[in-house]
Motif scaffolding. Structure first.
Motif, PDB file in Angstrom:
ATOM      1  N   SER A 146       0.838  -1.194   0.000  1.00 42.16           N
ATOM      2  CA  SER A 146       0.000   0.000   0.000  1.00 42.16           C
ATOM      3  C   SER A 146       0.874   1.246   0.000  1.00 42.16           C
ATOM      4  CB  SER A 146      -0.910   0.010   1.241  1.00 42.16           C
ATOM      5  OG  SER A 146      -0.138   0.005   2.424  1.00 42.16           O
ATOM      6  N   GLN A 147       0.286   2.341  -0.470  1.00 42.28           N
ATOM      7  CA  GLN A 147       1.001   3.605  -0.410  1.00 42.28           C
ATOM      8  C   GLN A 147       0.894   4.188   0.993  1.00 42.28           C
ATOM      9  OE1 GLN A 147      -0.654   6.550  -3.023  1.00 42.28           O
ATOM     10  NE2 GLN A 147      -2.415   6.940  -1.741  1.00 42.28           N
ATOM     11  N   VAL A 148       1.896   5.009   1.345  1.00 40.48           N
ATOM     12  CA  VAL A 148       1.909   5.698   2.628  1.00 40.48           C
ATOM     13  C   VAL A 148       2.077   7.181   2.343  1.00 40.48           C
ATOM     14  CG1 VAL A 148       3.127   6.018   4.807  1.00 40.48           C
ATOM     15  CG2 VAL A 148       2.878   3.720   3.843  1.00 40.48           C
ATOM     16  N   ILE A 149       1.165   7.983   2.893  1.00 36.71           N
ATOM     17  CA  ILE A 149       1.242   9.436   2.713  1.00 36.71           C
ATOM     18  C   ILE A 149       1.872  10.024   3.973  1.00 36.71           C
ATOM     19  CG2 ILE A 149      -0.068  11.541   2.309  1.00 36.71           C
ATOM     20  CD1 ILE A 149      -2.267   9.679   1.084  1.00 36.71           C
ATOM     21  N   ILE A 150       3.077  10.579   3.817  1.00 30.87           N
ATOM     22  CA  ILE A 150       3.799  11.122   4.967  1.00 30.87           C
ATOM     23  C   ILE A 150       3.466  12.600   5.098  1.00 30.87           C
ATOM     24  CG2 ILE A 150       6.038  11.338   6.090  1.00 30.87           C
ATOM     25  CD1 ILE A 150       7.111   9.207   4.192  1.00 30.87           C
ATOM     26  N   LYS A 151       2.930  12.967   6.259  1.00 28.55           N
ATOM     27  CA  LYS A 151       2.525  14.353   6.487  1.00 28.55           C
ATOM     28  C   LYS A 151       3.091  14.917   7.788  1.00 28.55           C
ATOM     29  CE  LYS A 151      -1.770  12.958   6.290  1.00 28.55           C
ATOM     30  NZ  LYS A 151      -3.272  13.002   6.263  1.00 28.55           N
ATOM     31  N   SER A 152       3.921  14.123   8.480  1.00 32.23           N
ATOM     32  CA  SER A 152       4.500  14.599   9.730  1.00 32.23           C
ATOM     33  C   SER A 152       5.754  13.794  10.035  1.00 32.23           C
ATOM     34  CB  SER A 152       3.500  14.467  10.881  1.00 32.23           C
ATOM     35  OG  SER A 152       3.171  13.102  11.089  1.00 32.23           O
ATOM     36  N   GLY A 153       6.513  14.277  11.028  1.00 28.48           N
ATOM     37  CA  GLY A 153       7.739  13.599  11.428  1.00 28.48           C
ATOM     38  C   GLY A 153       8.962  14.323  10.899  1.00 28.48           C
ATOM     39  N   SER A 154      10.033  13.575  10.702  1.00 27.66           N
ATOM     40  CA  SER A 154      11.283  14.142  10.189  1.00 27.66           C
ATOM     41  C   SER A 154      11.178  14.353   8.691  1.00 27.66           C
ATOM     42  CB  SER A 154      12.454  13.208  10.501  1.00 27.66           C
ATOM     43  OG  SER A 154      13.589  13.567   9.739  1.00 27.66           O
ATOM     44  N   LEU A 155      11.403  15.583   8.252  1.00 32.27           N
ATOM     45  CA  LEU A 155      11.335  15.877   6.819  1.00 32.27           C
ATOM     46  C   LEU A 155      12.436  15.136   6.067  1.00 32.27           C
ATOM     47  CD1 LEU A 155      10.124  17.416   4.454  1.00 32.27           C
ATOM     48  CD2 LEU A 155      11.532  19.394   5.098  1.00 32.27           C
ATOM     49  N   GLY A 156      13.640  15.085   6.645  1.00 30.81           N
ATOM     50  CA  GLY A 156      14.737  14.361   5.998  1.00 30.81           C
ATOM     51  C   GLY A 156      14.418  12.899   5.810  1.00 30.81           C
ATOM     52  N   ASP A 157      13.810  12.267   6.823  1.00 28.92           N
ATOM     53  CA  ASP A 157      13.435  10.857   6.711  1.00 28.92           C
ATOM     54  C   ASP A 157      12.389  10.653   5.619  1.00 28.92           C
ATOM     55  OD1 ASP A 157      15.138  10.432   8.792  1.00 28.92           O
ATOM     56  OD2 ASP A 157      13.596   9.910  10.261  1.00 28.92           O
ATOM     57  N   ALA A 158      11.431  11.558   5.536  1.00 31.15           N
ATOM     58  CA  ALA A 158      10.372  11.430   4.529  1.00 31.15           C
ATOM     59  C   ALA A 158      10.954  11.487   3.118  1.00 31.15           C
ATOM     60  CB  ALA A 158       9.336  12.537   4.721  1.00 31.15           C
ATOM     61  N   LEU A 159      11.872  12.429   2.890  1.00 35.97           N
ATOM     62  CA  LEU A 159      12.454  12.566   1.545  1.00 35.97           C
ATOM     63  C   LEU A 159      13.366  11.391   1.228  1.00 35.97           C
ATOM     64  CD1 LEU A 159      13.195  16.384   1.236  1.00 35.97           C
ATOM     65  CD2 LEU A 159      11.049  15.123   1.041  1.00 35.97           C
ATOM     66  N   ARG A 160      14.069  10.907   2.238  1.00 33.12           N
ATOM     67  CA  ARG A 160      14.935   9.738   2.015  1.00 33.12           C
ATOM     68  C   ARG A 160      14.083   8.508   1.698  1.00 33.12           C
ATOM     69  NH1 ARG A 160      16.525   5.556   1.397  1.00 33.12           N
ATOM     70  NH2 ARG A 160      18.455   4.537   2.106  1.00 33.12           N
ATOM     71  N   ALA A 161      12.929   8.372   2.366  1.00 31.82           N
ATOM     72  CA  ALA A 161      12.083   7.194   2.164  1.00 31.82           C
ATOM     73  C   ALA A 161      11.487   7.157   0.773  1.00 31.82           C
ATOM     74  CB  ALA A 161      10.966   7.167   3.211  1.00 31.82           C
ATOM     75  N   THR A 162      11.028   8.309   0.278  1.00 35.91           N
ATOM     76  CA  THR A 162      10.284   8.307  -0.992  1.00 35.91           C
ATOM     77  C   THR A 162      11.153   7.967  -2.192  1.00 35.91           C
ATOM     78  OG1 THR A 162       8.687   9.539  -2.325  1.00 35.91           O
ATOM     79  CG2 THR A 162      10.597  10.757  -1.531  1.00 35.91           C
ATOM     80  N   GLN A 163      12.490   8.035  -2.036  1.00 42.21           N
ATOM     81  CA  GLN A 163      13.337   7.682  -3.177  1.00 42.21           C
ATOM     82  C   GLN A 163      14.144   6.405  -2.924  1.00 42.21           C
ATOM     83  OE1 GLN A 163      17.197   8.648  -3.063  1.00 42.21           O
ATOM     84  NE2 GLN A 163      16.525   8.174  -0.994  1.00 42.21           N
ATOM     85  N   THR A 164      13.640   5.550  -2.014  1.00 45.13           N
ATOM     86  CA  THR A 164      14.307   4.278  -1.743  1.00 45.13           C
ATOM     87  C   THR A 164      13.906   3.263  -2.802  1.00 45.13           C
ATOM     88  OG1 THR A 164      14.298   4.753   0.623  1.00 45.13           O
ATOM     89  CG2 THR A 164      14.701   2.482  -0.004  1.00 45.13           C
TER      90      THR A 164
END
Length: 740
Positions: A146-164
């Protein structure tokens, strides 16, 4: 903004065009590279600032897993080996193996993301609605598909996750879940923008070419080679953009997802297509926001940044002893650390292979209003298997196997064993390195090594009739060294070893079956001090970087000579003789690259009071040598051996294509005293200021995934057949002898 790897940089051009034309940007949503660009914009970077990051040469280093310029610590680099394949495994306490299938190292990319997103993430207090503009980042959760929509937490982690990208980067845990590239389930997240923000007008920028609704019958032959991409990425459907919105698809047919070096052209493509669509955009969007107003709002957001000062080092997933070991890389406890301290400590730590899988993050401290620097333990590759070797048109082929195991508690211990086997060369080595993170950092490395060379086995396959030296060599070395870093780029080491060598040879040109070989036995102590650096871009056939090694050795050996029937001393008793000498050597290699042409020097100087041995052949094979060409170590050429010499040459490298080089190299060797054969079989030193010997090579080198593929013509003055042709596939590399 859709995913599309390097092609996603076209989104920057779109943002530039929108801001220049005063089109308001109220929300941003992105997947993969689209998520990176969206996140940078939401973090308060202008399109021009994002462009600066993307065109910087450091970006390629981050993506390819290379250490950032200026932070490439040499201290943990091991001696180069002929390995071309490394399997990273995790061995647990129940002796189960897990294979790490990722292709790229993410340590530089992770730190860059953490560093650049720490302050805007702290301003927003982890709420993506409180960034410069509200942001949503799309990632994928593989287990529940499933997709996960990241809207909170560490911004660096979110950007790192989306391009894994699966199989390329190691996934990271975000909000308790391991996440992958958002493009797996939603590569063009128009629906996310609609559901999360309900905007009046959507501008959808798609840089992915995966838009097939029906089977591409006419193109399937061309597309099948890219089938993995189509398997892993969701379809980017233009129909997702409603009629009230604007669909932008830059012309990127001449680019691939790996063209990060073409950032400027990709950005320009996004800008050009957006400008072409500008009449439609202005017709559908009535509101305007001047460039001055946008800049003022951006400055207001960025001015809330707190200094990136670190109070504590946190080691997540490590025990107390391990945490203390890690903390020592960042200085003494209880002191505030600045970014330069954190960056230096981080890159010192991850320069060791064992720590290449830690994940860095800056955690805002609500009490001190500063940051903690956290290193999170991911599955460590504590067991590694290396495969390598070479196939050649001379009988010098061999295969290589290396085994590495790490044990980490109060100290880091690295145990390794490696083996090479072939008709000409065999080698085995067992060693352990124990790293201590105090007294400035140092290691102790006990080692046991055996090398064997059989020079009678290397007749040239192409040049029939060429002769080879009748010589069989075995050397053994047991001892230990202590090493410590000298700045970022240098390492000093002191070693003490016991060596035991056996050379078997004849004292004439032709070997017959009735001949018995001379045996020269050398045993005793060797004490060495070495000072080295190496940042060459390749372990063989480099065209950038430099290598310097300065060494001082003291050897105290016993020479035992047992003459064979080709010796004039046959059937005589030769006493053991003590030999001792000092030697100082300098080897340096450096390249100067400009465009497709790279030139560089290679120099070697040795100064020694080494004595003559009991006959000429034993003396010449144990004299220091000059080995500038890839197969130099496979020949015993008298012209390129002496106790005292200076030698060097120039290397010219022309890059014909991305991975294909033409190399032209020439060298000169000048001994201060030549070793010559006396009237009998004894060695004599002579001084001839005019004697210079020359060598050279010309060839093509293709740098492939299994190592270099080289075809060359090599010349050595003084060799019975001075010209030779050599083709080899893989790394043609040999260890130094125990005397070197």
């Amino acid at each position: 903004m859709s995913g599309g790897a390097a092609k996603g940089m076209a989104h920057i051009g779109m943002l530039k065009a929108l801001e220049e034309n005063e089109i308001p940007i109220d929300y941003v949503v992105g997947t993969s590279m689209g998520g990176i660009i969206a996140g940078c914009y939401a973090a308060g970077l202008s399109p021009e600032q994002i462009e600066e990051v993307m065109v910087d040469k450091q970006l390629l280093r981050w993506i390819n897993g290379q250490l950032e310029d200026g932070y490439n610590y040499y201290y943990n680099k091991d001696e180069p080996s002929p390995s071309f394949l490394k399997l990273n495994l995790s061995l647990d306490s129940t002796f189960n193996f897990n294979l790490n299938t990722t292709l790229a190292n993410d340590l530089s990319l992770n730190f860059a993301m953490a560093e650049k997103m720490a302050q805007p993430s702290a301003i927003a207090k982890g709420n993506f609605d409180s960034l410069f503009v509200p942001l949503r980042v799309v990632a994928a959760e593989i287990f529940t598909q499933s997709q996960v929509i990241i809207k909170s937490g560490s911004l660096g982690d979110a950007l790192r996750a989306t391009q894994t990208v699966p199989f390329f980067y190691t996934p990271i845990r975000v909000n308790g879940k391991y996440l992958f590239d958002g493009g797996v389930y939603n590569n063009f997240p128009v629906d996310v923008a609609v559901n999360e923000f309900n905007p009046d007008v959507i501008i959808g920028c798609n840089v992915s070419s995966k838009v097939y609704s029906e089977y591409p019958k006419n193109d399937d032959e061309k597309l099948i080679s890219k089938s993995l991409i189509y398997l892993l990425l969701d379809k980017s459907d233009p129909g997702r953009v409603p009629s009230s919105g604007i669909y932008i698809q830059p012309n990127l047919k001449d680019f691939s997802g790996f063209d990060f070096a073409k950032a400027k052209a990709l950005i320009d493509s996004g800008y050009a297509e957006t400008m072409r669509k500008m009449p439609e955009i202005k017709a559908k969007i009535a509101g305007r926001k001047t460039c001055e107003d946008v800049a003022a709002a951006r400055n207001l957001f960025n001015n809330r940044s707190r200094p990136l000062i670190v109070d504590h080092i946190l080691a997540q997933g490590y025990n107390n002893k391990q945490s203390r070991y890690i903390s020592r890389f960042f200085g003494k406890g209880g002191q505030q650390l600045y970014l330069r301290d954190i960056k230096s400590g981080y890159y010192r730590l991850v320069s060791d292979d064992y720590f290449k899988n830690v994940y860095p993050s800056f955690v805002p401290d609500a009490v001190t209003n500063e940051f903690d620097f956290q290193l999170t333990r991911r599955q460590h590759n504590n067991f590694q298997v290396d495969f390598g070797g070479v196939i050649a048109t001379r009988n010098i082929s061999n295969i290589f196997l290396g085994l590495n195991y790490y044990d980490f508690n109060r100290m880091l211990k690295h145990f390794s064993a490696n083996f090479s086997t072939g008709a000409f060369y065999k080698s085995g080595e067992v060693k352990a390195r124990i790293d201590f993170p105090f007294m400035g950092q140092f290691y102790i490395e006990p080692v046991a090594r055996m090398n064997s060379w059989d020079y009678t086995s290397i007749d040239d396959i192409i040049q029939e009739g060429s002769s080879s030296t009748v010589l069989d060599r075995i050397d053994r070395k047991v001892g230990a060294s202590v090493g410590w870093p000298v700045g970022k780029q240098f390492k000093a080491s002191f070693g003490a070893y016991f060596i035991s060598n056996t050379d078997r040879y004849i004292d004439k040109e032709v070997l017959v079956t009735s001949d018995t070989l001379d045996q020269l036995l050398l045993s005793g102590g060797k004490y060495s001090f070495h000072f080295t650096t190496n940042n060459l871009n390749r372990k063989q056939y480099a065209n950038a970087g430099k290598f310097i090694e300065f060494g001082v050795d003291y050897l105290n050996l016993w020479e035992s000579f047992i003459p064979g029937n080709t010796s004039t001393l046959y059937k005589t008793t030769v006493n053991d003789v003590n030999r001792s000498w000092f030697r100082a050597s300098l080897v340096a290699e450096q390249y100067f690259k400009k465009g497709i042409y790279s030139s560089g020097y290679y120099v070697h100087a040795t100064f020694s009071n080494q004595p003559l041995f009991q006959n000429y052949q034993g003396t010449i094979i144990n004299a220091p040598g000059f080995f500038p060409i890839q197969d130099s170590r496979t020949w015993i050429i008298d012209n390129f051996r002496a106790f005292n010499f200076v030698a060097g040459g120039w290397r010219n490298v022309f890059t014909l294509r991305k991975s294909l080089d033409l190399r032209l190299e020439g060298y000169a060797f000048k001994p201060f005293q030549s070793i010559v054969r006396g009237s009998g079989q004894e060695a004599v030193l002579t001084t001839d200021l005019t004697k210079i010997s020359f060598a050279g090579t010309a060839g093509l080198v293709l740098h492939s995934t299994i190592g270099p593929i080289s075809f060359s013509v090599n010349y050595y003055e003084g060799k019975k057949d001075p010209l030779g042709i050599l083709l080899h596939v893989g790394f043609l590399m040999y260890r130094n002898t125990s005397l070197e």
